[in-house]
Design a protein around this motif. Structure first.
Motif, PDB file in Angstrom:
ATOM      1  N   MET A   1     -23.454 -40.815   6.125  1.00  0.00           N
ATOM      2  CA  MET A   1     -22.113 -40.542   5.612  1.00  0.00           C
ATOM      3  C   MET A   1     -21.214 -41.744   5.899  1.00  0.00           C
ATOM      4  O   MET A   1     -21.231 -42.312   6.980  1.00  0.00           O
ATOM      5  CB  MET A   1     -21.536 -39.283   6.276  1.00  0.00           C
ATOM      6  N   LYS A   2     -20.411 -42.141   4.917  1.00  0.00           N
ATOM      7  CA  LYS A   2     -19.515 -43.262   5.086  1.00  0.00           C
ATOM      8  C   LYS A   2     -18.283 -42.847   5.862  1.00  0.00           C
ATOM      9  O   LYS A   2     -17.907 -41.682   5.884  1.00  0.00           O
ATOM     10  CB  LYS A   2     -19.120 -43.828   3.718  1.00  0.00           C
ATOM     11  N   ARG A   3     -17.662 -43.851   6.464  1.00  0.00           N
ATOM     12  CA  ARG A   3     -16.490 -43.596   7.310  1.00  0.00           C
ATOM     13  C   ARG A   3     -15.403 -42.853   6.546  1.00  0.00           C
ATOM     14  O   ARG A   3     -14.789 -41.922   7.056  1.00  0.00           O
ATOM     15  CB  ARG A   3     -15.956 -44.925   7.856  1.00  0.00           C
ATOM     16  N   GLU A   4     -15.153 -43.252   5.294  1.00  0.00           N
ATOM     17  CA  GLU A   4     -14.081 -42.636   4.526  1.00  0.00           C
ATOM     18  C   GLU A   4     -14.388 -41.197   4.120  1.00  0.00           C
ATOM     19  O   GLU A   4     -13.502 -40.451   3.725  1.00  0.00           O
ATOM     20  CB  GLU A   4     -13.770 -43.486   3.281  1.00  0.00           C
ATOM     21  N   GLU A   5     -15.655 -40.810   4.225  1.00  0.00           N
ATOM     22  CA  GLU A   5     -16.038 -39.440   3.864  1.00  0.00           C
ATOM     23  C   GLU A   5     -15.939 -38.488   5.047  1.00  0.00           C
ATOM     24  O   GLU A   5     -16.002 -37.271   4.879  1.00  0.00           O
ATOM     25  CB  GLU A   5     -17.470 -39.430   3.315  1.00  0.00           C
ATOM     26  N   LEU A   6     -15.797 -39.033   6.231  1.00  0.00           N
ATOM     27  CA  LEU A   6     -15.694 -38.196   7.428  1.00  0.00           C
ATOM     28  C   LEU A   6     -14.277 -37.671   7.584  1.00  0.00           C
ATOM     29  O   LEU A   6     -13.309 -38.337   7.239  1.00  0.00           O
ATOM     30  CB  LEU A   6     -16.084 -39.007   8.667  1.00  0.00           C
ATOM     31  N   GLN A   7     -14.154 -36.473   8.130  1.00  0.00           N
ATOM     32  CA  GLN A   7     -12.852 -35.847   8.367  1.00  0.00           C
ATOM     33  C   GLN A   7     -12.613 -35.754   9.864  1.00  0.00           C
ATOM     34  O   GLN A   7     -13.528 -35.440  10.642  1.00  0.00           O
ATOM     35  CB  GLN A   7     -12.805 -34.451   7.736  1.00  0.00           C
ATOM     36  N   LYS A   8     -11.374 -36.018  10.291  1.00  0.00           N
ATOM     37  CA  LYS A   8     -11.074 -36.021  11.718  1.00  0.00           C
ATOM     38  C   LYS A   8     -11.300 -34.665  12.372  1.00  0.00           C
ATOM     39  O   LYS A   8     -11.498 -34.579  13.581  1.00  0.00           O
ATOM     40  CB  LYS A   8      -9.648 -36.507  11.956  1.00  0.00           C
ATOM     41  N   GLU A   9     -11.271 -33.592  11.568  1.00  0.00           N
ATOM     42  CA  GLU A   9     -11.496 -32.251  12.123  1.00  0.00           C
ATOM     43  C   GLU A   9     -12.959 -32.038  12.506  1.00  0.00           C
ATOM     44  O   GLU A   9     -13.288 -31.081  13.201  1.00  0.00           O
ATOM     45  CB  GLU A   9     -11.069 -31.189  11.119  1.00  0.00           C
ATOM     46  N   GLN A  10     -13.831 -32.921  12.038  1.00  0.00           N
ATOM     47  CA  GLN A  10     -15.249 -32.795  12.357  1.00  0.00           C
ATOM     48  C   GLN A  10     -15.537 -33.322  13.763  1.00  0.00           C
ATOM     49  O   GLN A  10     -14.815 -34.175  14.288  1.00  0.00           O
ATOM     50  CB  GLN A  10     -16.090 -33.595  11.348  1.00  0.00           C
ATOM     51  N   ALA A  11     -16.586 -32.796  14.350  1.00  0.00           N
ATOM     52  CA  ALA A  11     -17.135 -33.330  15.598  1.00  0.00           C
ATOM     53  C   ALA A  11     -18.648 -33.335  15.406  1.00  0.00           C
ATOM     54  O   ALA A  11     -19.351 -32.439  15.884  1.00  0.00           O
ATOM     55  CB  ALA A  11     -16.727 -32.485  16.799  1.00  0.00           C
ATOM     56  N   PRO A  12     -19.169 -34.313  14.664  1.00  0.00           N
ATOM     57  CA  PRO A  12     -20.564 -34.262  14.189  1.00  0.00           C
ATOM     58  C   PRO A  12     -21.593 -34.054  15.288  1.00  0.00           C
ATOM     59  O   PRO A  12     -22.493 -33.213  15.147  1.00  0.00           O
ATOM     60  CB  PRO A  12     -20.740 -35.625  13.515  1.00  0.00           C
ATOM     61  N   LEU A  13     -21.480 -34.796  16.370  1.00  0.00           N
ATOM     62  CA  LEU A  13     -22.468 -34.680  17.436  1.00  0.00           C
ATOM     63  C   LEU A  13     -22.309 -33.363  18.176  1.00  0.00           C
ATOM     64  O   LEU A  13     -23.299 -32.661  18.441  1.00  0.00           O
ATOM     65  CB  LEU A  13     -22.331 -35.856  18.396  1.00  0.00           C
ATOM     66  N   TYR A  14     -21.082 -33.014  18.524  1.00  0.00           N
ATOM     67  CA  TYR A  14     -20.846 -31.757  19.221  1.00  0.00           C
ATOM     68  C   TYR A  14     -21.346 -30.572  18.392  1.00  0.00           C
ATOM     69  O   TYR A  14     -21.992 -29.657  18.920  1.00  0.00           O
ATOM     70  CB  TYR A  14     -19.359 -31.591  19.527  1.00  0.00           C
ATOM     71  N   GLU A  15     -21.073 -30.598  17.097  1.00  0.00           N
ATOM     72  CA  GLU A  15     -21.495 -29.494  16.218  1.00  0.00           C
ATOM     73  C   GLU A  15     -23.015 -29.412  16.146  1.00  0.00           C
ATOM     74  O   GLU A  15     -23.573 -28.306  16.103  1.00  0.00           O
ATOM     75  CB  GLU A  15     -20.882 -29.687  14.834  1.00  0.00           C
ATOM     76  N   ALA A  16     -23.698 -30.549  16.143  1.00  0.00           N
ATOM     77  CA  ALA A  16     -25.163 -30.535  16.135  1.00  0.00           C
ATOM     78  C   ALA A  16     -25.713 -29.923  17.420  1.00  0.00           C
ATOM     79  O   ALA A  16     -26.680 -29.160  17.403  1.00  0.00           O
ATOM     80  CB  ALA A  16     -25.690 -31.956  15.951  1.00  0.00           C
ATOM     81  N   LEU A  17     -25.074 -30.255  18.564  1.00  0.00           N
ATOM     82  CA  LEU A  17     -25.509 -29.686  19.838  1.00  0.00           C
ATOM     83  C   LEU A  17     -25.246 -28.189  19.890  1.00  0.00           C
ATOM     84  O   LEU A  17     -26.048 -27.423  20.449  1.00  0.00           O
ATOM     85  CB  LEU A  17     -24.787 -30.384  20.995  1.00  0.00           C
ATOM     86  N   TYR A  18     -24.132 -27.767  19.307  1.00  0.00           N
ATOM     87  CA  TYR A  18     -23.809 -26.342  19.281  1.00  0.00           C
ATOM     88  C   TYR A  18     -24.857 -25.571  18.477  1.00  0.00           C
ATOM     89  O   TYR A  18     -25.294 -24.490  18.880  1.00  0.00           O
ATOM     90  CB  TYR A  18     -22.413 -26.146  18.687  1.00  0.00           C
TER      91      TYR A  18
END
Length: 537
Positions: A1-18
């Motif tokens: 995913m490109k930087r501009e496609e990411l949203q600040k509300e996301q926490a990609p790594l934390y969400e994967a661990l969850y």
């Protein structure tokens, strides 16, 4: 995913661990505790650690690889760079220590490379110099005359040192210091860039800088090239969670990645990395509002301290006239979350005041001979402040007679302290041991000769232990590190001046904890037998 496609509300790594934590997948991989189930049959169990263990994973499908990120870790680091204003950000699982080691090993590529280094730096910087086999030109920091504490070197000092050593690979400074004191980094950045070298900043205590109007400007916003921050110190990550940020063309980023992989574990902690992602999201989403409650708690404390005139509060002085220019440059910014207090009556040392606060259920960050550092953050509450003010009020009544306190209330000026505009040198005269990190070779000028560092071990017959009373004029053979703040007072090969010997005696008498010393009681210090063996002075 490109930087501009990411949203600040996301926490990609934390969400994967969850997702992993709540999955029913059978684990046929490390770690051996298998989501904490290894403790299920134990009578004691794992207790509160079980929830952390459920998310303690390794590099499997979907969790990415810190040292070659292509998925959720890459995305989490992209969001961190956006949040903190960097071109590129790297997660650190070994605290700011690993970041300091990596940036030194990156700019000092060859044995004998010269790095200009602020003298009052954390021990990890000296360890980095040893690992790199570098030569350090130590820069004398500026002293704030009203408090006796030091900040960073003056831009003029850095310019002069760069002129003297044009082959230097970079400049490393610490900002803010452990007391939250600082100054404008912009002139230092300009001095470095005029000489085409990068500015490296140990901003371990400033991860929150630039995120609220009441906070000082960040090192990145000032133009620094590489910045290391302890996200766990002043933001909301787990202990050991830190970040390294980089911008501009002056640092070899490919080599930086390699060095980071060298000094960090090949099995990094996913809970720590997940907490970095979560801490970033909290800040990214809430913005300045994340600090509202903590700042309100600090303001409550300041109002309460106004009713307890026994205690002084460290803050930059209002300076006037040309004669004050140097002092202005030394100390112009204060982290509002670092509340530094002292006994204006001079009865309690900082160490004693800390012990009494602890006895009343309040645990300060650190103390020295005069000051106590109270660390607030975005997690602090007004209830914390009420508890602290109750403790300070109790200590004040406990240790001073009523008539003295009455006089103090009537005329606060009769006990001038570091924040008084009168008698501005009183604190340094009354408290010669207040700043353990001050460069003790100031008589040699504003910067030193190149000092070689290496990992070569000392032979036992090269050294001897001498009493502190007899160490002046000898050459230190060990590193003496008051902790906290972890800033070496002496390093191996440094000449022990009379002032340093007095500081050592003051530390010993105060019962200060010192790392690196062979004698834990600090009754003796290890020195070279041959006083002419002074390679590092």
């Amino acid at each position: 995913m490109k930087r501009e496609e990411l949203q600040k509300e996301q926490a990609p790594l934390y969400e994967a661990l969850y997702r992993y934590k709540n999955s029913r997948q059978a684990s046929f991989h490390v770690p051996g505790h298998k989501k904490g189930r290894a403790y299920a049959a134990s009578s004691g169990g794992a207790g509160f650690l079980e929830q952390i263990m459920e998310a303690d994973v390794t590099e499997i499908s979907g969790t990415d690889d810190l040292h070659h990120p292509e998925g959720v870790i890459r995305d989490a680091q992209l969001l961190a760079a956006e949040c903190f204003g960097a071109e590129e950000s790297f997660f650190l699982v070994g605290g700011s220590t690993s970041g300091n080691l990596a940036m030194i090993l990156t700019v000092c590529e060859k044995l004998g490379d010269i790095l200009l280094v602020q003298r009052n730096v954390h021990k990890s910087v000296l360890n980095g110099l040893m690992l790199a086999g570098a030569r350090a030109v130590f820069l004398q920091p500026q002293q704030d005359k009203s408090s006796g504490l030091v900040t960073a070197p003056a831009p003029e000092t850095i310019t002069a040192a760069l002129d003297a050593y044009p082959e230097a690979k970079g400049v490393l400074v610490t900002m803010p210091n452990y007391y939250g004191m600082g100054t404008d980094l912009t002139p230092i950045v300009k001095a470095c860039h005029r000489h085409h070298v990068p500015l490296l900043v140990d901003e371990a205590h400033g991860a929150h800088y630039g995120q609220h109007p009441q906070l000082p400007q960040s090192a990145l916003a000032s133009g620094a090239d590489v910045v290391v921050q302890s996200t766990h110190k002043m933001l909301a990550a787990l202990t050991m969670g830190a970040m390294l940020h980089v911008q501009g063309p002056r640092v070899n980023r490919g080599l930086l990645r390699q060095r980071l992989a060298m000094v960090q574990s090949s099995s990094p902690s996913y809970p720590v990395m997940g907490s970095l992602d979560l801490a970033r999201r909290l800040l990214h989403v809430q913005g300045a509002g994340a600090f509202t409650a903590g700042l309100a708690a600090v303001e409550d404390l300041k109002r309460g301290l106004a009713e307890l005139p026994r205690y002084g509060l460290l803050h930059p002085q209002e300076q006037q006239g040309e004669a004050a220019d140097a002092a202005v440059a030394a100390y112009t910014t204060q982290d509002p979350f670092k509340v530094v207090i002292y006994d204006r009556m001079g009865i309690l040392s900082g160490y004693e005041l800390q012990h009494r606060l602890e006895a009343n259920g309040c645990i300060p960050e650190m103390s020295d001979d005069r000051y106590v550092v109270l660390l607030y953050s975005l997690g602090s509450t007004q209830e914390d402040t009420r508890h602290l003010l109750d403790a300070l009020s109790h200590i004040s009544v406990e240790k001073a007679d009523a008539q003295t306190l009455h006089s103090l209330n009537g005329n606060a000026g009769i006990f001038p302290g570091p924040t008084s505009t009168e008698g501005s040198t009183e604190s340094t005269e009354k408290s010669p041991f207040v700043e353990f990190s001050t460069w003790n070779n100031s008589s040699q000028g504003y910067f030193s000769e190149p000092i070689p560092f290496s990992l070569a071990a000392l032979e036992p017959d090269e050294t001897e232990a001498v009493r502190l009373q007899d160490c002046s004029g000898r050459t230190a053979a060990e590193m003496i590190i008051p902790y906290p703040p972890g800033i070496p007072l002496l390093y191996p090969g440094e000449r022990i001046t009379e002032a340093a010997a007095l500081r050592l005696q003051g530390l010993a008498q105060a019962g200060a904890k010192c790392q690196g010393a062979q004698d834990p009681k600090l009754r003796t210090i290890l020195v070279f037998k041959n006083s002419r063996k002074q390679g590092n002075v």
